[in-house]
Design a protein around this motif. Structure first.
Motif, PDB file in Angstrom:
ATOM      1  N   PHE A  18       0.814  -1.298  -0.048  1.00  0.00           N
ATOM      2  CA  PHE A  18       0.042   0.100   0.014  1.00  0.00           C
ATOM      3  C   PHE A  18       0.739   1.196   0.005  1.00  0.00           C
ATOM      4  O   PHE A  18       1.980   1.275   0.522  1.00  0.00           O
ATOM      5  N   THR A  19       0.254   2.283  -0.485  1.00  0.00           N
ATOM      6  CA  THR A  19       0.857   3.643  -0.654  1.00  0.00           C
ATOM      7  C   THR A  19       0.386   4.573   0.373  1.00  0.00           C
ATOM      8  O   THR A  19      -0.950   4.581   0.276  1.00  0.00           O
ATOM      9  N   VAL A  20       1.094   5.427   0.907  1.00  0.00           N
ATOM     10  CA  VAL A  20       0.672   6.397   1.873  1.00  0.00           C
ATOM     11  C   VAL A  20       0.911   7.786   1.199  1.00  0.00           C
ATOM     12  O   VAL A  20       2.250   7.951   0.824  1.00  0.00           O
ATOM     13  N   CYS A  21      -0.075   8.851   1.080  1.00  0.00           N
ATOM     14  CA  CYS A  21       0.275  10.160   0.577  1.00  0.00           C
ATOM     15  C   CYS A  21      -0.430  11.151   1.255  1.00  0.00           C
ATOM     16  O   CYS A  21      -1.558  10.785   1.723  1.00  0.00           O
ATOM     17  N   SER A  22      -0.157  12.441   1.302  1.00  0.00           N
ATOM     18  CA  SER A  22      -0.631  13.230   2.124  1.00  0.00           C
ATOM     19  C   SER A  22      -1.168  14.397   1.321  1.00  0.00           C
ATOM     20  O   SER A  22      -0.462  14.900   0.077  1.00  0.00           O
ATOM     21  N   LEU A  23      -2.301  15.125   1.397  1.00  0.00           N
ATOM     22  CA  LEU A  23      -2.904  16.163   0.459  1.00  0.00           C
ATOM     23  C   LEU A  23      -2.822  17.291   1.610  1.00  0.00           C
ATOM     24  O   LEU A  23      -3.700  17.425   2.298  1.00  0.00           O
ATOM     25  N   PRO A  24      -1.792  18.427   1.305  1.00  0.00           N
ATOM     26  CA  PRO A  24      -1.874  19.577   2.260  1.00  0.00           C
ATOM     27  C   PRO A  24      -2.991  20.521   1.884  1.00  0.00           C
ATOM     28  O   PRO A  24      -3.630  20.294   0.541  1.00  0.00           O
ATOM     29  N   GLU A  25      -3.210  21.266   2.721  1.00  0.00           N
ATOM     30  CA  GLU A  25      -4.234  22.518   2.337  1.00  0.00           C
ATOM     31  C   GLU A  25      -3.552  23.446   1.596  1.00  0.00           C
ATOM     32  O   GLU A  25      -2.059  24.070   2.021  1.00  0.00           O
ATOM     33  N   LEU A  26      -3.800  24.032   0.337  1.00  0.00           N
ATOM     34  CA  LEU A  26      -3.287  24.787  -0.543  1.00  0.00           C
ATOM     35  C   LEU A  26      -3.500  26.279  -0.310  1.00  0.00           C
ATOM     36  O   LEU A  26      -3.052  26.928  -1.046  1.00  0.00           O
ATOM     37  N   ASP A  27      -4.543  26.598   0.348  1.00  0.00           N
ATOM     38  CA  ASP A  27      -4.868  28.066   0.356  1.00  0.00           C
ATOM     39  C   ASP A  27      -5.269  28.528  -0.910  1.00  0.00           C
ATOM     40  O   ASP A  27      -4.423  29.630  -1.374  1.00  0.00           O
ATOM     41  N   LEU A  28      -5.917  27.974  -1.412  1.00  0.00           N
ATOM     42  CA  LEU A  28      -6.473  28.507  -3.037  1.00  0.00           C
ATOM     43  C   LEU A  28      -7.925  28.791  -2.949  1.00  0.00           C
ATOM     44  O   LEU A  28      -8.791  28.411  -2.165  1.00  0.00           O
ATOM     45  N   PRO A  29      -8.505  29.619  -3.860  1.00  0.00           N
ATOM     46  CA  PRO A  29      -7.687  30.247  -5.291  1.00  0.00           C
ATOM     47  C   PRO A  29      -6.617  31.424  -4.692  1.00  0.00           C
ATOM     48  O   PRO A  29      -6.920  31.768  -3.328  1.00  0.00           O
ATOM     49  N   LEU A  30      -5.483  31.594  -5.332  1.00  0.00           N
ATOM     50  CA  LEU A  30      -4.427  32.700  -4.884  1.00  0.00           C
ATOM     51  C   LEU A  30      -5.111  33.713  -5.132  1.00  0.00           C
ATOM     52  O   LEU A  30      -5.970  34.142  -6.038  1.00  0.00           O
ATOM     53  N   ALA A  31      -4.818  34.998  -4.223  1.00  0.00           N
ATOM     54  CA  ALA A  31      -5.021  36.278  -4.417  1.00  0.00           C
ATOM     55  C   ALA A  31      -4.255  36.995  -5.583  1.00  0.00           C
ATOM     56  O   ALA A  31      -3.179  36.341  -5.778  1.00  0.00           O
ATOM     57  N   GLU A  32      -4.904  37.860  -6.150  1.00  0.00           N
ATOM     58  CA  GLU A  32      -4.021  38.659  -7.207  1.00  0.00           C
ATOM     59  C   GLU A  32      -2.720  38.842  -6.805  1.00  0.00           C
ATOM     60  O   GLU A  32      -2.287  39.537  -6.047  1.00  0.00           O
ATOM     61  N   GLY A  33      -1.794  38.422  -7.644  1.00  0.00           N
ATOM     62  CA  GLY A  33      -0.415  38.664  -7.448  1.00  0.00           C
ATOM     63  C   GLY A  33       0.545  37.744  -6.456  1.00  0.00           C
ATOM     64  O   GLY A  33       1.594  37.989  -6.441  1.00  0.00           O
ATOM     65  N   ARG A  34      -0.327  36.755  -5.861  1.00  0.00           N
ATOM     66  CA  ARG A  34       0.414  35.859  -4.925  1.00  0.00           C
ATOM     67  C   ARG A  34       0.825  34.713  -5.427  1.00  0.00           C
ATOM     68  O   ARG A  34       0.089  34.103  -6.113  1.00  0.00           O
ATOM     69  N   LEU A  35       1.981  34.263  -5.154  1.00  0.00           N
ATOM     70  CA  LEU A  35       2.575  33.011  -5.703  1.00  0.00           C
ATOM     71  C   LEU A  35       2.269  31.745  -4.820  1.00  0.00           C
ATOM     72  O   LEU A  35       2.224  32.083  -3.542  1.00  0.00           O
ATOM     73  N   PRO A  36       1.835  30.697  -5.403  1.00  0.00           N
ATOM     74  CA  PRO A  36       1.704  29.532  -4.677  1.00  0.00           C
ATOM     75  C   PRO A  36       2.650  29.062  -3.965  1.00  0.00           C
ATOM     76  O   PRO A  36       4.022  29.353  -4.330  1.00  0.00           O
ATOM     77  N   ASP A  37       2.801  28.340  -2.804  1.00  0.00           N
ATOM     78  CA  ASP A  37       3.691  27.631  -1.992  1.00  0.00           C
ATOM     79  C   ASP A  37       3.917  26.381  -2.674  1.00  0.00           C
ATOM     80  O   ASP A  37       3.340  25.471  -2.879  1.00  0.00           O
ATOM     81  N   LEU A  38       5.159  26.315  -3.450  1.00  0.00           N
ATOM     82  CA  LEU A  38       5.615  25.611  -4.373  1.00  0.00           C
ATOM     83  C   LEU A  38       5.773  24.015  -3.797  1.00  0.00           C
ATOM     84  O   LEU A  38       5.629  22.922  -4.373  1.00  0.00           O
ATOM     85  N   GLU A  39       6.160  24.042  -2.539  1.00  0.00           N
ATOM     86  CA  GLU A  39       6.223  22.952  -1.751  1.00  0.00           C
ATOM     87  C   GLU A  39       4.990  22.144  -1.597  1.00  0.00           C
ATOM     88  O   GLU A  39       4.804  20.843  -1.682  1.00  0.00           O
ATOM     89  N   LEU A  40       4.227  22.925  -1.202  1.00  0.00           N
ATOM     90  CA  LEU A  40       2.619  22.420  -1.164  1.00  0.00           C
ATOM     91  C   LEU A  40       2.030  21.964  -2.229  1.00  0.00           C
ATOM     92  O   LEU A  40       1.268  20.880  -2.489  1.00  0.00           O
ATOM     93  N   ILE A  41       2.291  22.774  -3.307  1.00  0.00           N
ATOM     94  CA  ILE A  41       1.595  22.510  -4.790  1.00  0.00           C
ATOM     95  C   ILE A  41       2.374  21.085  -5.137  1.00  0.00           C
ATOM     96  O   ILE A  41       1.559  20.355  -5.751  1.00  0.00           O
TER      97      ILE A  41
END
Length: 189
Positions: A18-41
């Motif tokens: 079996f495989t274990v994986c985690s889906l983090p909270e991404l805090d989306l949609p992004l505000a105008e001009g704000r970059l996503p956290d690439l580690e979370l993405i």
């Protein structure tokens, strides 16, 4: 959530199957001009890719907010996924155009983080958004001659692969159609 995921992942290494994986909270949609956290993405893309490609359903660790958060439509994610094998024919110029369209950033010489690619002669280095390590594709004309994982600091090969996958992401497409994790799990329960 991270501790629970780590403990389950350690258990999965002891008991294969079996495989274990985690889906983090991404805090989306992004505000105008704000970059996503690439580690979370990156973690989210790796999880979504695993869910889509797994033979059996992996164990998913997330929060209630993470389960219901907006995610890219599975069809869009599939359209922005590239799988290549040693021996495949691929035009490097087209591959680089696709990488830019997939949200990757071209670097002049070397990659230093996720979501980047660089070309040096017949070598294409890329660090997939969903990957833990960068990839080096060596071309002979339009044929992929080798695929290797390499160390960012030393720029030396660590492992040879027979195939590789990278995923792109259009951040503007997230959340427009109401897609969430349940759309990836339809028919699995």
């Amino acid at each position: 959530q991270e501790l629970f995921h780590s403990e389950l992942a350690a258990l999965s290494m002891q008991k294969s199957g079996f495989t274990v994986c985690s889906l983090p909270e991404l805090d989306l949609p992004l505000a105008e001009g704000r970059l996503p956290d690439l580690e979370l993405i990156s973690e989210a893309l790796a999880t979504l890719s695993t869910v889509r490609s797994s033979v059996g359903l992996p164990i998913l660790v997330t929060t209630e907010k993470g389960f219901h958060q907006p995610l890219p439509d599975p069809k869009i994610l599939e359209a922005m996924t590239r799988r290549v094998r040693v021996g495949d024919r691929m035009d490097m110029e087209k591959a680089m155009t696709d990488l830019v369209a997939f949200g990757y950033e071209k670097q002049p010489q070397t990659v230093s983080g996720r979501g980047q690619f660089a070309r040096r002669g017949g070598i294409l280095d890329l660090f997939p958004f969903q990957g833990e390590s960068p990839l080096r594709l060596e071309f002979n004309g339009n044929e992929i001659e080798s695929i290797r994982v390499f160390d960012l600091a030393r720029q030396t090969s660590v492992n040879t692969l027979s195939e590789a996958t990278w995923v792109g992401l259009d951040f503007s497409a997230i959340g427009r159609d109401g897609t969430c994790l349940s759309d990836y799990l339809k028919g699995e329960y």
